[in-house]
Design a protein around this motif. Sequence first.
Motif, PDB file in Angstrom:
ATOM      1  N   ALA A 177       0.813  -1.215   0.000  1.00 56.65           N
ATOM      2  CA  ALA A 177       0.000   0.000   0.000  1.00 56.65           C
ATOM      3  C   ALA A 177       0.847   1.265   0.000  1.00 56.65           C
ATOM      4  CB  ALA A 177      -0.931   0.000   1.211  1.00 56.65           C
ATOM      5  N   ALA A 178       2.161   1.132   0.193  1.00 53.67           N
ATOM      6  CA  ALA A 178       3.031   2.308   0.237  1.00 53.67           C
ATOM      7  C   ALA A 178       3.113   2.978  -1.139  1.00 53.67           C
ATOM      8  CB  ALA A 178       4.431   1.899   0.697  1.00 53.67           C
ATOM      9  N   PRO A 179       3.271   4.315  -1.160  1.00 51.90           N
ATOM     10  CA  PRO A 179       3.334   5.029  -2.452  1.00 51.90           C
ATOM     11  C   PRO A 179       4.468   4.538  -3.360  1.00 51.90           C
ATOM     12  CG  PRO A 179       3.034   6.567  -0.630  1.00 51.90           C
ATOM     13  CD  PRO A 179       3.318   5.226  -0.019  1.00 51.90           C
ATOM     14  N   ASP A 180       5.587   4.113  -2.762  1.00 55.89           N
ATOM     15  CA  ASP A 180       6.730   3.666  -3.555  1.00 55.89           C
ATOM     16  C   ASP A 180       6.789   2.143  -3.676  1.00 55.89           C
ATOM     17  OD1 ASP A 180       7.212   3.235  -0.903  1.00 55.89           O
ATOM     18  OD2 ASP A 180       9.333   3.819  -0.967  1.00 55.89           O
ATOM     19  N   ALA A 181       5.643   1.474  -3.532  1.00 57.48           N
ATOM     20  CA  ALA A 181       5.618   0.006  -3.591  1.00 57.48           C
ATOM     21  C   ALA A 181       6.086  -0.479  -4.950  1.00 57.48           C
ATOM     22  CB  ALA A 181       4.210  -0.502  -3.321  1.00 57.48           C
ATOM     23  N   SER A 182       6.897  -1.526  -4.931  1.00 57.56           N
ATOM     24  CA  SER A 182       7.385  -2.116  -6.170  1.00 57.56           C
ATOM     25  C   SER A 182       6.339  -3.054  -6.754  1.00 57.56           C
ATOM     26  CB  SER A 182       8.678  -2.885  -5.913  1.00 57.56           C
ATOM     27  OG  SER A 182       8.425  -4.018  -5.094  1.00 57.56           O
ATOM     28  N   ARG A 183       6.529  -3.400  -8.021  1.00 61.04           N
ATOM     29  CA  ARG A 183       5.621  -4.345  -8.661  1.00 61.04           C
ATOM     30  C   ARG A 183       5.673  -5.700  -7.952  1.00 61.04           C
ATOM     31  NH1 ARG A 183       3.016  -4.534 -13.418  1.00 61.04           N
ATOM     32  NH2 ARG A 183       4.035  -2.611 -14.098  1.00 61.04           N
ATOM     33  N   ALA A 184       6.878  -6.080  -7.464  1.00 61.25           N
ATOM     34  CA  ALA A 184       7.026  -7.351  -6.753  1.00 61.25           C
ATOM     35  C   ALA A 184       6.221  -7.347  -5.459  1.00 61.25           C
ATOM     36  CB  ALA A 184       8.506  -7.622  -6.466  1.00 61.25           C
ATOM     37  N   ASP A 185       6.246  -6.214  -4.724  1.00 59.21           N
ATOM     38  CA  ASP A 185       5.473  -6.112  -3.475  1.00 59.21           C
ATOM     39  C   ASP A 185       3.980  -6.238  -3.751  1.00 59.21           C
ATOM     40  OD1 ASP A 185       7.686  -5.789  -1.851  1.00 59.21           O
ATOM     41  OD2 ASP A 185       7.653  -3.594  -1.990  1.00 59.21           O
ATOM     42  N   ILE A 186       3.529  -5.559  -4.800  1.00 63.16           N
ATOM     43  CA  ILE A 186       2.101  -5.579  -5.135  1.00 63.16           C
ATOM     44  C   ILE A 186       1.669  -6.977  -5.570  1.00 63.16           C
ATOM     45  CG2 ILE A 186       0.365  -4.684  -6.728  1.00 63.16           C
ATOM     46  CD1 ILE A 186       1.993  -2.061  -6.782  1.00 63.16           C
ATOM     47  N   THR A 187       2.504  -7.642  -6.379  1.00 67.29           N
ATOM     48  CA  THR A 187       2.181  -8.996  -6.833  1.00 67.29           C
ATOM     49  C   THR A 187       2.153  -9.967  -5.662  1.00 67.29           C
ATOM     50  OG1 THR A 187       3.210  -8.570  -8.977  1.00 67.29           O
ATOM     51  CG2 THR A 187       2.886 -10.870  -8.351  1.00 67.29           C
ATOM     52  N   HIS A 188       3.135  -9.841  -4.756  1.00 60.88           N
ATOM     53  CA  HIS A 188       3.182 -10.722  -3.577  1.00 60.88           C
ATOM     54  C   HIS A 188       1.946 -10.522  -2.713  1.00 60.88           C
ATOM     55  CE1 HIS A 188       4.610 -13.067  -0.276  1.00 60.88           C
ATOM     56  NE2 HIS A 188       4.827 -12.015   0.516  1.00 60.88           N
ATOM     57  N   ALA A 189       1.537  -9.272  -2.524  1.00 59.83           N
ATOM     58  CA  ALA A 189       0.347  -8.990  -1.715  1.00 59.83           C
ATOM     59  C   ALA A 189      -0.905  -9.562  -2.369  1.00 59.83           C
ATOM     60  CB  ALA A 189       0.196  -7.483  -1.515  1.00 59.83           C
TER      61      ALA A 189
END
Length: 426
Positions: A177-189
């Motif tokens: 949810a962070a503004p600087d979230a990476s694509r990997a973080d978003i995919t993992h979530a």
Amino acid sequence: MPNSALSATSSQGRNRPMDMARGFAVMGIVLMNIIAFSMPEAAYFNPDAWGGQTLPDRIVWAISFILVDGKMRALFSLLFGASMLLLMDRTEMAGGNGQHRHIVRCFWLALIGLAHYLLLWWGDILMLYAVVGLLAMHFAGKQPLALVKCAFLAFAVHFVIISLLMLSVYSTQRAAAAPDASRADITHAAHMLDSMGRPGSDAIDREIDLYRGDWSGMVDEKAAEFVGWSLSGLQYMGLDTLGFMLLGMAMLKSGFLTGAWSREQYLGTARHCFLIAIPPMATLAVWAWSSGFDTVTTFGAVFAWSFPFRIPMTVGFAAIILAAVTRGEPGAFLLCVEAAGRMSLSNYLGTSLLMTALFYGWGLSLFASVPRAQVYLVIPCLWALMLLWSRPWLTHFRYGPAEWLWRSLTLGRPQPLRRLSEISRA
């Protein structure tokens, strides 16, 4: 003073209060399993994932969550531990090796569970009981207080494990949810939310297609997932199952499960346990509901934060059942429940056969077709079948069909099945 009506064993050497408690447990476990039989797995955790959007559906979810979810499996585990101890003791008293017999029983129970998992239903608990039962065996010689301490140590470690998992989930959610979230973080979530029952996920659609499909496809899918499924079960259910088995041993040794306590003691125990557990369970249900059944909030409430309160709830249910079955000589209803308990393995497996035939593609293919509130209308029919066939069967046969198979495999030779009176009439 022991209750004279039921503290003694039956003429066949069985613990009648435990058989009756087991009968209620096998009936109760169907109440939550019906969701896993009839809907995608995600619906077990979150009513919004499938079939739970109307007010009656959500009310039924809340009642089930507060009173049933996890408690009937825990009661089953508790009784398994006590039964294991009884069998080992009786084997030793007859001059046999109790540990050896238990190991052989667990081996065959694991194979029965494997067949159940592959051929019928993914929610099998028999393999888990077989593995955990081998560990629980090593605690059999301990005194009741020591068993209780070991049980609560297992509970504490289990709670730490699932709490750490939830903290990891919250951390992943914040990172995505962070503004600087990476694509990997978003995919993992996203993958994490899918695994926790996010409504509308592709995983739910794939599961619906699978269980509305043919039988061979289901078997192939479960075979492919077997290793991961087994390890996950041990990781997230092994220690709580061990804890309840040890608690069952302690309750047997203390006389709780033999009907040796007074009815007032049972009722007092049930009252205190329910007062401890029901208010926080209701609070968790309100929290999940008020969040709009947010995926993480609801999963956390069901999977982790409700666990400490399942322990007193389970003991409370055991106490209220023992209070009921030790009131006096059992009537026709309790005799039917007792028979269902003596045939708990047959009834457990038979339920899976009937429910998969009703909901899966190789049967009537009603999977993901019946809303949550309506699917519970199947339960009275299941209970009636359990009660109506178990007692007549046991008037003609010594064991239920699955119990006979398990006993024969354990002893290495076919056991007499028909009663002597029936054989003499033939």
